[in-house]
Design an enzyme around this catalytic site. Structure first.
Site, PDB file in Angstrom:
ATOM      1  CD  GLU A 250      -7.067 -39.832  26.899  1.00 46.65           C
ATOM      2  OE1 GLU A 250      -8.058 -39.965  26.761  1.00 46.65           O
ATOM      3  OE2 GLU A 250      -6.324 -39.988  26.086  1.00 46.65           O
ATOM      4  CG  HIS A 293     -10.068 -38.726  23.805  1.00 46.47           C
ATOM      5  ND1 HIS A 293      -9.128 -39.458  24.459  1.00 46.47           N
ATOM      6  CD2 HIS A 293     -10.034 -38.509  22.598  1.00 46.47           C
ATOM      7  CE1 HIS A 293      -8.206 -39.841  23.390  1.00 46.47           C
ATOM      8  NE2 HIS A 293      -9.072 -39.374  22.303  1.00 46.47           N
TER       9      HIS A 293
END
Length: 684
Positions: A250, A293
């Site tokens: 990611e 995150h």
């Protein structure tokens, strides 16, 4: 050769960590005799692995121990500081040191809150526990910088995490973490992932395809990962149980590019390489935003998700747009390998189909590169407030900026590859790839670390030798601000005035909110936050424990997803189907019916939304609980837009049944992501 070019040659990216001060702790041995890479074999857990729990008697640890024991994990007991006794029929030890002496654990699972995690990891390092798995979110960045400084000087303990689901051997029935066990089956696919929910999707897909898993490593979504993609790939390469590899990346950092380089080398040196598949989440991520995150943001000079996807594809990784496709795709690649056929393909990065993509490729949304002021899980203060901090250190500032040609960017930030703080300056080789010079976090001053750097910067600024000391003092003061106030980024633009005074003419400072929210530190810094200047819906969502980001443009599809990686991937996949999302929304991995209802209320407040797409993979979250929240939202909020629900994972059949039996108009449930995505996207 210029000063900067010479420095770049001597100090390549993350190649050398220097320290002018020896850390004042037991980990002060020379790095020449100890290599953290020597701990890699500790990742190969299995039936033999003896697991200890720190935070043993807590509610979450207790539930996890019961499940893991029933599954077959060999647990030898746990630690509760200062207490001896018994819990769940297993011994309680008063310290990790005592536990190590009496039970000889191979690994420790740390189940304590984020503000206590660093202390627990330090205890495990001191006791030389071979493998430490830290699952907690919101561990302060500076706590982890200190831990990595310790890890670097030893060769006994390997860290997985923090902010990760853990590590699990499906073959050896050993779980160290909180992965949803019903998804797993013994098999031959190794998985390494930044995202927990995307890794569960990959696990479920390979289980459905009849492949199962060998070893699954959750490296986690934090800025500083104790174990990364290359570490996992080194294990998978030589693991006889692993025949195929899945890599889930990611945005944030350069770990995927490091993996791509490793894979290129692996394919060159291997006659019949193991097939590797991958996905990268965040193609549609907003620049400058933290996408759920803690580490899911792109720092200056870092690659974006599109760059990472291209690099992995060029290296020979078969990329997919959704992890649901991993199972059948890997089955095909393994069959080809068994029959002696190459698993390579010719990537077509530009646009239509490549590898196992089945959907049209849409270019990522283009938007201004300047980061938004409103941030999630971090704090950027105003320029004037940054200047106040500089003045407190007697650093000269200039309110009126110079032309861009008269200053040089100078930053102190976190080097995610070196796992340390670093000084960042422009690279002589590439404007878009700054030069990072890492240094030891435990250095009280930078001392000789900055001598060469000062000379190089001074040359760029045409400073006289008498001004070098002033530049050195400036950098030292920036480092003190960085450490004292727990920053993750101090960006400045420095220049020299006509009378030879060094000045900062611009500054952008970012601070870690975990230091405040989980540990109660840096209250004065975080009181500077001005929520009135932020997006109201985003502030409201944060109060409910939801990460919501309002996307720019005319997106008509509202999204509700559990897990940051899955939420990013959902927005990406919808774009590839021809749709456009109005928001990013992560309910968190432990979504409840109440958080689902709150999420619907926030999404519904956006007048652009014409349909809502709920994409849930039930790991810790049960699909029937999510279904209950959806039905509650329909009845209590007066929903008028259609809702398409894709439920997979724990209790998925019950959840789908509840939605079907509700007979609410405009509410549809699907098992397949592809079918659900087609239902919310315009027909092509």
């Amino acid at each position: 050769m210029t000063g900067l070019a010479s420095l770049a040659k001597r100090l390549p990216r993350a190649s050398r960590l220097q320290s002018s001060a020896t850390p004042a702790n037991r980990f002060s041995t020379s790095g020449r005799n100890h290599n953290y890479a020597d701990t890699l074999p500790n990742l190969k857990i299995g039936a033999h692995t003896r697991v200890l729990f720190q935070g043993f008697t807590g509610r979450q640890a207790t539930a996890n121990v019961k499940e893991s024991l029933e599954w077959g994990t060999k647990i030898v007991g746990g630690v509760k500081p200062g207490v001896e006794g018994e819990h769940l029929g297993l011994p309680i030890f008063p310290s990790v040191r005592v536990a190590q002496e009496k039970s000889k654990p191979d690994a420790s699972a740390i189940y304590v809150p984020g503000n206590q995690t660093a202390k627990a990891v330090e205890e495990a390092i001191e006791a030389e526990i071979p493998l430490v798995v830290a699952v907690a979110e919101h561990v302060p960045i500076h706590d982890l910088l200190r831990i990595h400084s310790m890890l670097r000087t030893q060769s006994k303990t390997r860290l997985v995490g923090a902010n990760c689901p853990g590590i699990i051997s499906a073959v050896g029935k050993c779980r160290i973490g909180f992965q949803p066990l019903p998804c797993f089956a013994p098999g031959n696919v190794g998985i390494v992932a930044k995202s927990g929910t995307l890794s569960y999707e990959a696990v479920a897909s390979t289980t459905r395809a009849g492949l199962g898993q060998s070893l699954c490593i959750g490296m986690g979504g934090d800025v500083l990962a104790g174990t990364n993609f290359v570490d996992a790939l080194n294990i998978f390469e030589n693991d006889p149980d692993t025949q195929g590899i899945i890599l889930i990346g990611e945005i944030g950092g350069e770990a995927e590019l490091d993996a791509a380089k490793w894979i290129e080398d692996y394919r060159r040196r291997s006659a019949n390489p193991k097939p590797i598949m991958g996905v990268v989440a965040g193609l549609q991520a907003r620049p400058g935003r933290i996408m759920g995150h803690a580490g899911a943001w792109v720092a200056p000079g870092e690659p974006d998700a599109n760059d990472k996807e291209k690099a992995l594809a060029r290296a020979g990784v078969v990329m997919v747009d959704h992890p649901e496709k991993f199972g059948n795709g890997m089955k095909t690649l393994l069959s080809n390998r068994a029959n002696g056929h190459s698993t390579m393909f010719t990537p077509n990065i530009g646009g239509q189909k490549r590898g196992l993509h089945t959907m049209r490729r849409i270019s990522p949304i283009t938007s201004p590169k300047a980061p938004s002021q409103a941030q999630s899980r971090s704090l950027y203060i105003k320029r004037s407030e940054a200047f106040d901090m500089l003045r407190e250190k007697s650093i000269n500032v200039r309110e009126n900026t110079f032309p861009s040609s008269s200053y040089i960017p100078l930053s102190i930030t976190v080097d995610r590859t070196a796992l340390s703080p670093c000084i960042m300056i422009p690279s002589p080789a590439s404007r878009n790839s700054p030069l990072k010079i890492p240094f030891d976090y435990n250095a009280t001053t930078l001392g000789n670390n900055i001598d060469s750097l000062v000379t190089a910067i001074a040359t760029r600024l045409s400073l006289r030798e008498t001004e070098h000391a002033k530049l050195s003092e400036l950098i030292e003061n920036l480092w003190q601000i960085f450490k004292e106030k727990e920053a993750f980024l101090l960006e400045t633009k420095i220049s020299s005035s006509s009378d030879g005074v060094l000045e900062v003419q611009d500054a952008r400072f970012g601070f870690d909110d975990a230091a405040f929210k989980s540990s109660g530190r840096q209250e004065a810094v975080h009181q500077l936050r001005d929520t009135k200047s932020e997006v109201p819906e985003e502030v409201e969502a944060e109060q409910d424990g939801i990460v919501y980001i309002k996307l720019e443009g005319d997106g008509k599809i509202g999204t509700l997803v559990n897990g940051a990686g899955l939420a990013m991937n959902t927005v990406d996949a919808i774009a590839r189907h021809g749709g456009s999302c109005a928001n990013f929304l992560d309910t968190g991995g432990k979504a409840t019916s109440e958080t689902v209802k709150s999420s619907f209320r926030i999404i519904k407040s956006d007048p652009r939304v014409e349909v809502i797409f709920v994409n849930i993979f039930g790991g810790l979250t049960r699909c029937d609980m999510i279904a209950e929240g959806i039905i509650m939202a329909f009845r209590d909020l007066g929903m008028t837009v259609p809702v398409v629900v894709r439920l997979r994972g724990t209790n998925e059949e019950r959840g789908q049944q509840m939605i079907a039996e509700s007979k609410l108009p405009g509410l549809q449930a699907f098992d397949s992501f592809e079918e659900a995505a087609r239902a919310v996207c315009p027909a092509k």
